[in-house]
Design a protein around this motif. Structure first.
Motif, short mmCIF file in Angstrom:
data_model
loop_
_atom_site.label_atom_id
_atom_site.label_comp_id
_atom_site.label_asym_id
_atom_site.label_seq_id
_atom_site.Cartn_x
_atom_site.Cartn_y
_atom_site.Cartn_z
N UNK A 86 0.79 -1.13 0.01
CA UNK A 86 -0.11 0.00 0.11
C UNK A 86 0.85 1.18 0.03
N UNK A 87 2.15 1.23 0.67
CA UNK A 87 2.88 2.31 0.41
C UNK A 87 4.42 1.77 0.17
N UNK A 88 4.63 1.48 -1.16
CA UNK A 88 5.80 0.70 -1.58
C UNK A 88 6.94 1.63 -1.34
N UNK A 89 6.92 2.84 -1.51
CA UNK A 89 8.03 4.03 -1.15
C UNK A 89 8.46 4.15 -0.01
N UNK A 90 7.70 3.73 0.97
CA UNK A 90 8.28 4.11 2.33
C UNK A 90 9.10 2.79 2.91
N UNK A 91 10.56 2.98 3.39
CA UNK A 91 11.60 2.20 3.71
C UNK A 91 11.67 2.20 5.12
N UNK A 92 12.19 1.06 5.69
CA UNK A 92 12.57 0.77 6.87
C UNK A 92 11.46 0.86 8.23
N UNK A 93 10.30 0.16 7.71
CA UNK A 93 9.14 0.54 8.71
C UNK A 93 8.95 -0.95 9.48
N UNK A 94 9.70 -2.00 8.73
CA UNK A 94 9.14 -3.33 9.42
C UNK A 94 10.57 -4.11 9.82
N UNK A 95 10.71 -4.48 10.88
CA UNK A 95 12.03 -5.36 11.29
C UNK A 95 11.55 -6.66 11.89
N UNK A 96 11.81 -7.48 11.40
CA UNK A 96 11.28 -8.87 12.04
C UNK A 96 12.27 -9.81 12.15
N UNK A 97 12.34 -10.58 13.52
CA UNK A 97 13.31 -11.58 13.70
C UNK A 97 12.43 -12.87 14.20
N UNK A 98 13.39 -13.98 13.84
CA UNK A 98 12.85 -15.28 13.88
C UNK A 98 13.85 -16.40 13.74
N UNK A 99 13.33 -17.62 14.15
CA UNK A 99 14.12 -18.83 14.26
C UNK A 99 14.02 -19.36 12.86
N UNK A 100 15.04 -19.47 12.08
CA UNK A 100 15.05 -19.91 10.54
C UNK A 100 14.51 -21.35 10.45
N UNK A 101 14.30 -22.26 11.37
CA UNK A 101 13.76 -23.68 11.21
C UNK A 101 12.32 -23.64 11.04
N UNK A 102 11.81 -22.53 11.95
CA UNK A 102 10.31 -22.75 11.77
C UNK A 102 9.55 -22.56 10.44
N UNK A 103 8.68 -23.39 9.85
CA UNK A 103 8.16 -23.07 8.53
C UNK A 103 7.48 -21.82 8.23
N UNK A 104 7.19 -21.01 9.27
CA UNK A 104 6.73 -19.52 8.51
C UNK A 104 8.01 -18.95 8.28
N UNK A 105 8.84 -19.02 8.88
CA UNK A 105 10.15 -18.23 8.65
C UNK A 105 10.85 -18.55 7.24
N UNK A 106 10.74 -20.07 7.13
CA UNK A 106 11.06 -20.58 5.73
C UNK A 106 10.59 -19.89 4.38
N UNK A 107 9.18 -19.53 4.80
CA UNK A 107 8.27 -18.98 3.74
C UNK A 107 8.36 -17.61 3.81
N UNK A 108 9.19 -16.66 4.46
CA UNK A 108 9.24 -15.36 4.63
C UNK A 108 9.73 -14.89 3.16
N UNK A 109 10.80 -15.52 2.60
CA UNK A 109 11.32 -15.30 1.01
C UNK A 109 10.34 -15.06 0.34
#
Length: 357
Positions: A86-109
């Motif tokens: 909805x606002x593609x030109x706005x940068x640096x608004x979301x910072x996410x952390x997580x454990x890479x083995x979790x299936x949801x994190x594997x789908x982030x890419x």
């Protein structure tokens, strides 16, 4: 990594940091985005609110925002993507952390493709803290309380590694998995042989492959393929196995003090893993080929460089740098280097300045 994360925040709407548990992901994000609102998605009350109405939760969040342990609330990813679009030109608004083995994190890419810069954080490096060492490794909490290292690693294996593996695979016998961890530790610095690991444990090779995959995904081990000019041949050969943190490696090997490590036959493989881990943390390799021989010996000998000289003659058109890394007598916890034709005393700075960053 902080400078890279800050730079990414200026060019991407979302920054994602994954890595082993307790490696410092939250600390990193709160350092690079001190004004961001912070939301820990392990809090039961917060999770209940998120699951009841994820859209309302995100709309109430003050931006920029840190969503910590986001794998616990995968339903948020679609709404984050909607806000980004909805606002593609706005940068640096979301910072996410997580454990890479979790299936949801594997789908982030996939779910945030083109919208997120993704980083993988390993424990502290030698350049980040002088407390980092072969025996202690680089986990921040171990360096802060070294007397509790044995207790910390035992708890880490029980609460983190075993939970991570159970999240991905169906393990009924945890005692076998603990034996597997110790067996893998004994193979550090060696060419990976899955059959050799499966036989003494009485499990199948596919099971070993699955467990190794979890350890690699979660950043516990590094699997380094051999170098060949033919990329297909490189992929077809067995990799070498290293541990990303030598403190965990020493714990799994039953080495409870630095003195025990010095007397152990595993000193060489532990040292080699330490060097491999430092290189991985500094993300070397961009622009040139570095050939490196790791020796736990305190004596620098010219013949140590001979394998590198032979190998460098068969590396094609690459720009090649050859370095032998060893441990000097004068500074047991530091590293020194011996390069062909140059004395070790004049090159002690090379490990930190060139090899380590």
């Amino acid at each position: 990594m902080s400078a890279e994360v800050r730079a990414a925040a200026k060019g991407f709407p979302v920054v994602v940091v994954t890595g082993p548990r307790r490696s410092g992901k939250t600390t990193l994000l709160r350092m690079v985005a001190p004004k961001a609102s912070y939301h820990l998605l392990e809090d039961p009350d917060l999770l209940a609110r998120v699951r009841a109405d994820p859209r309302a939760f995100l709309e109430s969040v003050a931006l920029p925002a840190i969503l910590d342990e986001v794998q616990n609330a995968p339903e948020l990813l679609a709404y984050v993507r909607s806000q980004v679009d909805a606002a593609p030109k706005k940068r640096g608004r979301w910072f996410l952390s997580g454990s890479p083995e979790a299936p949801p994190m594997q789908g982030v890419t996939e779910s945030l493709a083109g919208r997120a810069a993704i980083f993988h954080l390993l424990p502290l490096s030698l350049g980040e803290s002088p407390r980092v060492s072969l025996w202690r490794g680089g986990f921040p909490e171990v360096l802060a309380q070294p007397k509790l290292a044995d207790t910390w690693f035992r708890s880490y294996i029980q609460t983190c590694l075993e939970r991570d593996v159970r999240a991905v695979t169906q393990i009924r016998d945890l005692s076998t998995f603990r034996r597997f961890l110790s067996l893998v530790a004994s193979r550090a610095g060696s060419v990976l042989n899955k059959t050799d690991l499966a036989a003494p444990l009485g499990v199948s090779v596919p099971t070993i492959a699955q467990w190794l995959s979890v350890l690699e995904i979660t950043g516990q081990i590094l699997l380094v393929p051999p170098f060949y000019e033919n990329f297909g041949k490189r992929l077809g050969k067995s990799p070498k196995l290293y541990f990303a943190d030598t403190g965990l490696l020493c714990h799994l090997l039953g080495l409870r003090s630095e003195a025990e490590l010095e007397r152990s036959p595993f000193l060489g493989p532990v040292f080699e893993s330490f060097v491999a881990s430092e290189i991985a943390k500094r993300q070397l390799g961009a622009g040139r080929l570095l050939l490196l021989e790791a020796k736990a010996s305190r004596t620098a000998k010219p013949e140590m460089a001979e394998p590198l000289l032979r190998l460098s003659k068969n590396t094609g058109q690459h720009e090649v740098e050859r370095v032998v890394v060893h441990r000097p007598v004068c500074a047991p916890r530091s590293l020194a280097v011996l390069a062909p034709g140059v004395s070790a005393s004049t090159l002690e700075h090379v490990v930190r300045d060139r090899v380590l960053g």
